[in-house]
Design a protein around this motif. Structure first.
Motif, mmCIF file in Angstrom:
data_model
loop_
_atom_site.group_PDB
_atom_site.id
_atom_site.type_symbol
_atom_site.label_atom_id
_atom_site.label_comp_id
_atom_site.label_asym_id
_atom_site.label_seq_id
_atom_site.Cartn_x
_atom_site.Cartn_y
_atom_site.Cartn_z
ATOM 1 N N TYR A 1 0.832 -1.218 0.000
ATOM 2 C CA TYR A 1 0.000 0.000 0.000
ATOM 3 C C TYR A 1 0.864 1.263 0.000
ATOM 4 C CZ TYR A 1 -3.864 -3.040 1.628
ATOM 5 O OH TYR A 1 -4.791 -4.018 1.756
ATOM 6 N N TYR B 1 3.034 1.911 2.955
ATOM 7 C CA TYR B 1 3.486 2.193 4.325
ATOM 8 C C TYR B 1 4.944 1.751 4.498
ATOM 9 C CZ TYR B 1 -1.419 2.750 5.867
ATOM 10 O OH TYR B 1 -2.712 3.170 6.054
ATOM 11 N N LEU C 1 1.622 8.552 8.774
ATOM 12 C CA LEU C 1 1.604 9.288 7.503
ATOM 13 C C LEU C 1 1.605 10.800 7.718
ATOM 14 C CD1 LEU C 1 -0.815 6.957 5.507
ATOM 15 C CD2 LEU C 1 1.679 7.010 5.438
ATOM 16 N N LYS D 1 -5.834 0.292 3.830
ATOM 17 C CA LYS D 1 -5.733 0.821 2.454
ATOM 18 C C LYS D 1 -6.489 2.154 2.359
ATOM 19 C CE LYS D 1 -5.617 -0.968 -2.186
ATOM 20 N NZ LYS D 1 -6.612 -0.549 -3.128
ATOM 21 N N TYR E 1 -4.600 4.956 3.961
ATOM 22 C CA TYR E 1 -3.502 5.433 3.114
ATOM 23 C C TYR E 1 -4.047 6.345 2.015
ATOM 24 C CZ TYR E 1 1.016 5.528 0.873
ATOM 25 O OH TYR E 1 2.228 5.957 0.367
ATOM 26 N N TYR F 1 -4.946 9.832 3.096
ATOM 27 C CA TYR F 1 -3.801 10.752 3.163
ATOM 28 C C TYR F 1 -3.357 11.183 1.766
ATOM 29 C CZ TYR F 1 -3.064 10.805 8.169
ATOM 30 O OH TYR F 1 -3.202 11.033 9.498
ATOM 31 N N GLU F 2 -3.403 10.239 0.809
ATOM 32 C CA GLU F 2 -2.996 10.577 -0.569
ATOM 33 C C GLU F 2 -3.921 11.662 -1.139
ATOM 34 O OE1 GLU F 2 -0.365 8.965 -2.857
ATOM 35 O OE2 GLU F 2 0.204 9.196 -0.751
#
Ligand code: PLP
Length: 397
Positions: free
Chosen positions: A320, A322, A338, A387, A390, A393-394
């Protein structure tokens, strides 16, 4: 007036306990299967069957007065001899019963050892990230904790920083390998370099500097990784051992202190261990458990589930995006948050029902600890949440 310091300690629960309590509440609200609790290091595999069989056998067949009676203060002689023989057989160190003190787990082993070694104001080096209770134990033993961060790239010792931190006030360094919270195992090179540095510093300051080897996770290692036995490399070593994790017996409170016989003035140091055990009220560890350990000395737990969990987590979380420390042992994964504020990261993780522990209390901010001593199904169900976290944050960079 009561002791305010103790009152404050009693009133403030650890961040791990707070999350654990939150998990209970949340499970009641939305169902246990929908909450992914990775907060606490409670072994999730049962103790080996022989432990229960031996306990039953002792209860049925041993003289009850002897079984439930006091052993000698430092523990039953036969049990201590069995443990010493096992140390000798496995590591080649000349252990004897005279250097083993039975305790109520690693926490007691550590407090006894610290009280035995420290005088007021002595410094104890703790390598960050570290088990948060070290600071409590050191403070109560009259010492001062001096924190030295490990190298971030591999969480091995940073020898420049360590060398600079050692002074004439340094009495001991605590080494916890396999490590809580990183899962990292200290390599043989690291332990050899540590022994060399401490030997040099002992000469420079004309003092004794002890390694306190905190080893509750010694047997929890994966992929054939070797955990160096520190007494083989450095004489002034005291080992603090516990069966809490290796045999999944954390509630039974059983472990021991082993003073390396080649440690300088080892008889006196062992006497100080006995004295500290006495002063702290830690004489005579639970006798049923002592006898059980004596009968089950060669028992090992099947740690294949931890290994499976570890591989599943590391492989999938890395895919993913991390970043994690390399977890060769224990049952913890140390993952970079993150964002720089690990508390804020854990709060956002809660939105996806992921309960992670921020690393600030471990003395190394910016990370989270994931305790993977859970069922593999929990991890499988939790992965989509990791997932989504993540991606969250993206999308919101
Ligand atoms: N040391 C470390 C590094 C630990 O992680 C723990 C418990 O989690 C302890 C000591 C205390 O272990 P015990 O339960 O045997 O007292």
């Amino acid at each position: 007036m009561i002791n305010n310091e103790m009152m404050a300690l009693g009133k403030k629960s650890s961040v791990i306990r707070e999350i654990f309590e939150y998990a209970k509440k949340r499970k009641a609200e939305i169902g246990a299967d929908n909450v992914f609790d990775f907060s606490i290091g409670n072994p999730s595999i049962p103790a080996p069957a022989r432990i229960n069989e031996t306990m039953k056998d002792l209860i049925d067949n041993k003289d009850p007065v002897a079984l439930h009676g006091y052993t000698s203060a430092q523990g039953d002689m036969g049990v201590r001899s069995t443990i010493a023989a096992s140390i000798k057989r496995r590591f080649g160190v000349d252990a004897t019963a005279d250097y083993i003190y039975m305790t109520c787990g690693a926490a007691a082993s550590l407090t006894i050892t610290l009280n035995a070694l420290l005088n007021a104001g002595d410094e104890v080096i703790v390598l960050a990230p570290f088990f948060p209770e070290y600071k409590v134990f050191i403070g109560k033993a009259g010492g001062v904790a001096k924190v030295v961060p490990c190298r971030e790239e591999d969480f091995q010792i940073d020898f420049h920083k360590l060398s600079a931190a050692i002074s004439e006030k340094t009495k001991a360094i605590i080494v916890n390998s396999p490590n809580n919270p990183t899962g990292v195992v200290m390599s043989k090179e690291t332990i050899k370099s540590l022994a060399q540095l401490l030997d040099e510093k002992q000469k420079e300051f004309g003092s004794d500097i002890y390694i306190i080897a905190d080893e509750p996770y010694r047997e929890l290692v994966y992929g054939g990784v070797e955990v160096p036995y520190i007494p083989c490399f450095y004489d002034n070593t005291v080992v603090c051992y516990s069966y809490s994790k290796s045999l999944s017996l954390p509630g039974e409170r059983i472990g021991y202190v082993f003073v390396n016989p080649t440690l300088k003035d080892s008889r006196d140091v062992f006497a100080a261990v006995c004295g500290a055990g006495r002063a702290l009220g830690f004489v005579c560890a639970p006798s049923l458990l002592q006898y059980t350990i004596g009968e089950c000395i060669d028992e090992v737990s099947d740690v294949s589930i931890y290994d499976k969990n570890r591989r599943l987590l590391v492989e999938t979380l890395s895919s993913y995006g991390y970043k994690t420390a390399r977890p060769d042992g224990a049952f913890y994964l140390f993952m970079k948050a993150l964002e720089s504020d690990a508390y804020a990261f854990c709060e956002r993780a809660k939105k996806y029902e992921l309960l992670l522990v921020p690393s600030d209390d471990f003395g190394f901010p910016g990370y989270v600890r994931i305790a993977y001593c859970v069922t593999t199904e929990q991890i499988e169900r939790a992965l989509p949440s990791f997932k989504k976290l993540y991606e969250d944050y993206e999308e919101n960079k």
